[in-house]
Scaffold this motif. Structure first.
Motif, PDB file in Angstrom:
ATOM      1  N   ASP A  51       0.828  -1.204   0.000  1.00 32.65           N
ATOM      2  CA  ASP A  51       0.000   0.000   0.000  1.00 32.65           C
ATOM      3  C   ASP A  51       0.861   1.253   0.000  1.00 32.65           C
ATOM      4  O   ASP A  51       0.524   2.252  -0.645  1.00 32.65           O
ATOM      5  CB  ASP A  51      -0.947   0.007   1.195  1.00 32.65           C
ATOM      6  CG  ASP A  51      -2.159   0.889   0.949  1.00 32.65           C
ATOM      7  OD1 ASP A  51      -2.846   0.674  -0.060  1.00 32.65           O
ATOM      8  OD2 ASP A  51      -2.400   1.814   1.746  1.00 32.65           O
ATOM      9  N   ARG A  52       1.993   1.209   0.714  1.00 30.43           N
ATOM     10  CA  ARG A  52       2.918   2.357   0.668  1.00 30.43           C
ATOM     11  C   ARG A  52       3.472   2.522  -0.755  1.00 30.43           C
ATOM     12  O   ARG A  52       3.634   3.643  -1.238  1.00 30.43           O
ATOM     13  CB  ARG A  52       4.067   2.151   1.659  1.00 30.43           C
ATOM     14  CG  ARG A  52       3.673   2.227   3.111  1.00 30.43           C
ATOM     15  CD  ARG A  52       4.841   2.631   4.009  1.00 30.43           C
ATOM     16  NE  ARG A  52       6.016   1.823   3.787  1.00 30.43           N
ATOM     17  CZ  ARG A  52       6.337   0.753   4.501  1.00 30.43           C
ATOM     18  NH1 ARG A  52       5.536   0.335   5.471  1.00 30.43           N
ATOM     19  NH2 ARG A  52       7.449   0.087   4.251  1.00 30.43           N
ATOM     20  N   ASN A  54       1.981   1.601  -3.558  1.00 29.91           N
ATOM     21  CA  ASN A  54       0.915   2.139  -4.402  1.00 29.91           C
ATOM     22  C   ASN A  54       0.712   3.631  -4.162  1.00 29.91           C
ATOM     23  O   ASN A  54       0.501   4.405  -5.102  1.00 29.91           O
ATOM     24  CB  ASN A  54      -0.391   1.392  -4.140  1.00 29.91           C
ATOM     25  CG  ASN A  54      -0.387  -0.014  -4.694  1.00 29.91           C
ATOM     26  OD1 ASN A  54       0.352  -0.323  -5.628  1.00 29.91           O
ATOM     27  ND2 ASN A  54      -1.199  -0.892  -4.125  1.00 29.91           N
ATOM     28  N   THR A  55       0.773   4.036  -2.885  1.00 31.83           N
ATOM     29  CA  THR A  55       0.610   5.455  -2.551  1.00 31.83           C
ATOM     30  C   THR A  55       1.737   6.291  -3.146  1.00 31.83           C
ATOM     31  O   THR A  55       1.505   7.363  -3.716  1.00 31.83           O
ATOM     32  CB  THR A  55       0.569   5.642  -1.022  1.00 31.83           C
ATOM     33  OG1 THR A  55      -0.525   4.888  -0.483  1.00 31.83           O
ATOM     34  CG2 THR A  55       0.394   7.111  -0.652  1.00 31.83           C
ATOM     35  N   GLU A  58       1.237   6.599  -6.873  1.00 31.83           N
ATOM     36  CA  GLU A  58       0.212   7.583  -7.211  1.00 31.83           C
ATOM     37  C   GLU A  58       0.741   9.003  -7.070  1.00 31.83           C
ATOM     38  O   GLU A  58       0.466   9.870  -7.891  1.00 31.83           O
ATOM     39  CB  GLU A  58      -1.020   7.379  -6.321  1.00 31.83           C
ATOM     40  CG  GLU A  58      -1.808   6.118  -6.616  1.00 31.83           C
ATOM     41  CD  GLU A  58      -2.281   6.045  -8.044  1.00 31.83           C
ATOM     42  OE1 GLU A  58      -3.045   6.936  -8.459  1.00 31.83           O
ATOM     43  OE2 GLU A  58      -1.866   5.115  -8.769  1.00 31.83           O
ATOM     44  N   ARG A  59       1.517   9.243  -6.000  1.00 32.58           N
ATOM     45  CA  ARG A  59       2.092  10.585  -5.811  1.00 32.58           C
ATOM     46  C   ARG A  59       3.085  10.901  -6.914  1.00 32.58           C
ATOM     47  O   ARG A  59       3.181  12.046  -7.376  1.00 32.58           O
ATOM     48  CB  ARG A  59       2.749  10.674  -4.438  1.00 32.58           C
ATOM     49  CG  ARG A  59       1.775  10.795  -3.287  1.00 32.58           C
ATOM     50  CD  ARG A  59       2.422  11.359  -2.033  1.00 32.58           C
ATOM     51  NE  ARG A  59       3.510  10.549  -1.569  1.00 32.58           N
ATOM     52  CZ  ARG A  59       3.488   9.807  -0.457  1.00 32.58           C
ATOM     53  NH1 ARG A  59       2.394   9.758   0.272  1.00 32.58           N
ATOM     54  NH2 ARG A  59       4.546   9.117  -0.089  1.00 32.58           N
ATOM     55  N   GLU A 162       9.480  11.222  -5.209  1.00 26.31           N
ATOM     56  CA  GLU A 162       8.474  10.162  -5.185  1.00 26.31           C
ATOM     57  C   GLU A 162       8.957   8.937  -5.962  1.00 26.31           C
ATOM     58  O   GLU A 162       8.684   7.808  -5.570  1.00 26.31           O
ATOM     59  CB  GLU A 162       7.150  10.671  -5.765  1.00 26.31           C
ATOM     60  CG  GLU A 162       6.485  11.752  -4.939  1.00 26.31           C
ATOM     61  CD  GLU A 162       6.173  11.302  -3.517  1.00 26.31           C
ATOM     62  OE1 GLU A 162       6.098  10.079  -3.262  1.00 26.31           O
ATOM     63  OE2 GLU A 162       6.027  12.174  -2.647  1.00 26.31           O
ATOM     64  N   THR A 255      -5.397   3.469  -3.705  1.00 28.37           N
ATOM     65  CA  THR A 255      -4.827   2.665  -2.633  1.00 28.37           C
ATOM     66  C   THR A 255      -5.833   2.378  -1.518  1.00 28.37           C
ATOM     67  O   THR A 255      -6.874   3.034  -1.407  1.00 28.37           O
ATOM     68  CB  THR A 255      -3.597   3.348  -2.014  1.00 28.37           C
ATOM     69  OG1 THR A 255      -4.030   4.454  -1.208  1.00 28.37           O
ATOM     70  CG2 THR A 255      -2.652   3.855  -3.084  1.00 28.37           C
ATOM     71  N   TRP A 257      -5.486   2.902   1.725  1.00 35.21           N
ATOM     72  CA  TRP A 257      -5.588   4.074   2.601  1.00 35.21           C
ATOM     73  C   TRP A 257      -6.473   5.146   1.978  1.00 35.21           C
ATOM     74  O   TRP A 257      -7.300   5.754   2.649  1.00 35.21           O
ATOM     75  CB  TRP A 257      -4.199   4.647   2.882  1.00 35.21           C
ATOM     76  CG  TRP A 257      -3.484   3.960   3.995  1.00 35.21           C
ATOM     77  CD1 TRP A 257      -2.639   2.890   3.895  1.00 35.21           C
ATOM     78  CD2 TRP A 257      -3.555   4.273   5.391  1.00 35.21           C
ATOM     79  NE1 TRP A 257      -2.176   2.514   5.136  1.00 35.21           N
ATOM     80  CE2 TRP A 257      -2.716   3.352   6.077  1.00 35.21           C
ATOM     81  CE3 TRP A 257      -4.223   5.240   6.132  1.00 35.21           C
ATOM     82  CZ2 TRP A 257      -2.550   3.368   7.455  1.00 35.21           C
ATOM     83  CZ3 TRP A 257      -4.056   5.258   7.509  1.00 35.21           C
ATOM     84  CH2 TRP A 257      -3.232   4.332   8.156  1.00 35.21           C
ATOM     85  N   GLN A 258      -6.282   5.377   0.688  1.00 33.75           N
ATOM     86  CA  GLN A 258      -7.058   6.415   0.006  1.00 33.75           C
ATOM     87  C   GLN A 258      -8.535   6.040  -0.071  1.00 33.75           C
ATOM     88  O   GLN A 258      -9.407   6.897   0.065  1.00 33.75           O
ATOM     89  CB  GLN A 258      -6.494   6.643  -1.396  1.00 33.75           C
ATOM     90  CG  GLN A 258      -5.137   7.333  -1.405  1.00 33.75           C
ATOM     91  CD  GLN A 258      -4.502   7.351  -2.788  1.00 33.75           C
ATOM     92  OE1 GLN A 258      -4.777   6.492  -3.634  1.00 33.75           O
ATOM     93  NE2 GLN A 258      -3.648   8.328  -3.031  1.00 33.75           N
TER      94      GLN A 258
END
Length: 324
Positions: A51-52, A54-55, A58-59, A162, A255, A257-258
């Protein structure tokens, strides 16, 4: 011969010489239960790292997109400044040829600061209204150009950071995957999946957009889990839920989290689940979709496939649910 107490170090060294080397160095083989426990820990860690990843991805995409937009704007302003500069040069040449203060124009135009140039022209009292507007436009565009260039450079720096973060997370994931595969193969539980699987037909109680999302998700059953996967041949957990609800006309973030954050005003109690609801595990490392009748559909982890399992398999690890 003289006898006495043997020094401790000497006694230990002598004793060790009598122990077979194999017995001293061999690691005990893990039991089936120990291997499964280790795999659970690896899977839990991998969920969070993925997940980190993927985040960060995305950033990175957003930062690159911002840079692209700003860079395009910078180039557009650059062309505008070039056109205005040519007009200013033409104005200087015309004034020079007309004999209007032949000494002031070259000196003023040679100034590195457009504001100084405008001030000099104003003092010379030689600027018509039309010329003044052209020169003012040149000054504005030139100043705007510097701002756009600064923004684009900052956006590029952000994108580079990133990108580095993505590579760091990716390296950690690859190591985790290697460990996961090794354990799964020992357990005889590694499932490579089939990227061309036609899946299952959804016949549950869902209706409307939830039914459309679940029909899509069930059609992916049998396809492999892959970190960062968004289909069509492989998915990670949030990649599957995003794609499923996209098929129903609902746009979810990428993600886990998102998706949890996106659903802040759409939270529902686990006891009140309806088909299509997104279910999140503790730590927000995993997301699945409720299918009704006590079942979920999800993309579990490395070495497994998109599958339908009982909700009870989650045990007490659930943190909440969101209704898209």
């Amino acid at each position: 011969m003289r006898f006495g107490r043997v020094p401790v170090a000497t006694g230990l060294a002598f004793g060790l010489m009598l122990i077979p080397m194999g017995a001293a160095t061999a690691d005990p083989k893990p039991t089936l239960a120990q291997a499964k426990a280790k795999l659970d820990k690896l899977n839990d860690k991998a969920d969070k790292v993925v997940d980190r990843y993927n985040t960060a991805t995305e950033r990175y995409k957003k930062a690159r997109s911002t840079y692209g937009e700003l860079n395009t704007s910078y180039k557009r302003k650059l062309a505008t400044v070039a056109d205005l500069r040519a007009e200013v040069v033409g104005m200087a040449v015309s004034s020079y040829q007309a004999g209007n203060d032949v000494t002031s124009w070259p000196g003023i135009f040679g100034s590195p600061d457009p504001q100084d140039m405008l001030a000099g022209l104003a003092l010379a009292g030689q600027v018509s209204q039309e010329k003044a507007e052209k020169l003012a436009a040149f000054d504005r565009e030139n100043r705007g150009l510097k701002v756009e260039r600064g923004k684009a450079q900052k956006a590029l720096q952000d994108a580079d950071k990133e990108r580095d973060a993505v590579e760091k997370e990716r390296s950690e994931i690859l190591k985790l995957i290697k460990d996961q595969k090794k354990l799964l193969e020992k357990l005889g539980a590694y499932n490579p999946g089939n990227p061309n699987s036609v899946g299952l037909k959804y016949t549950g109680p869902a209706s409307g957009s939830a039914a459309a999302a679940l029909r899509f998700a069930f059609a992916q059953v049998g396809k492999p889990y892959r970190f960062g996967g968004t289909g069509p041949g492989a998915y990670d957990c949030s990649g599957l839920t995003q794609a499923a609800w996209r098929a129903a006309g609902v746009s979810l973030p990428r993600t886990t989290w998102q998706q949890w954050s996106w659903g802040a005003s759409r939270k529902v109690d686990i006891k009140s689940l309806q088909p299509g609801d997104l279910i999140f595990s503790a730590g927000l490392g995993h997301v699945s979709m409720y299918a009704g009748n006590g079942q979920i559909v999800h993309a579990p982890q490395t070495g497994d496939v998109v599958k339908v399992v009982k909700l009870s398999a989650y045990g007490s690890t659930l943190v909440g649910a969101v209704r898209p």
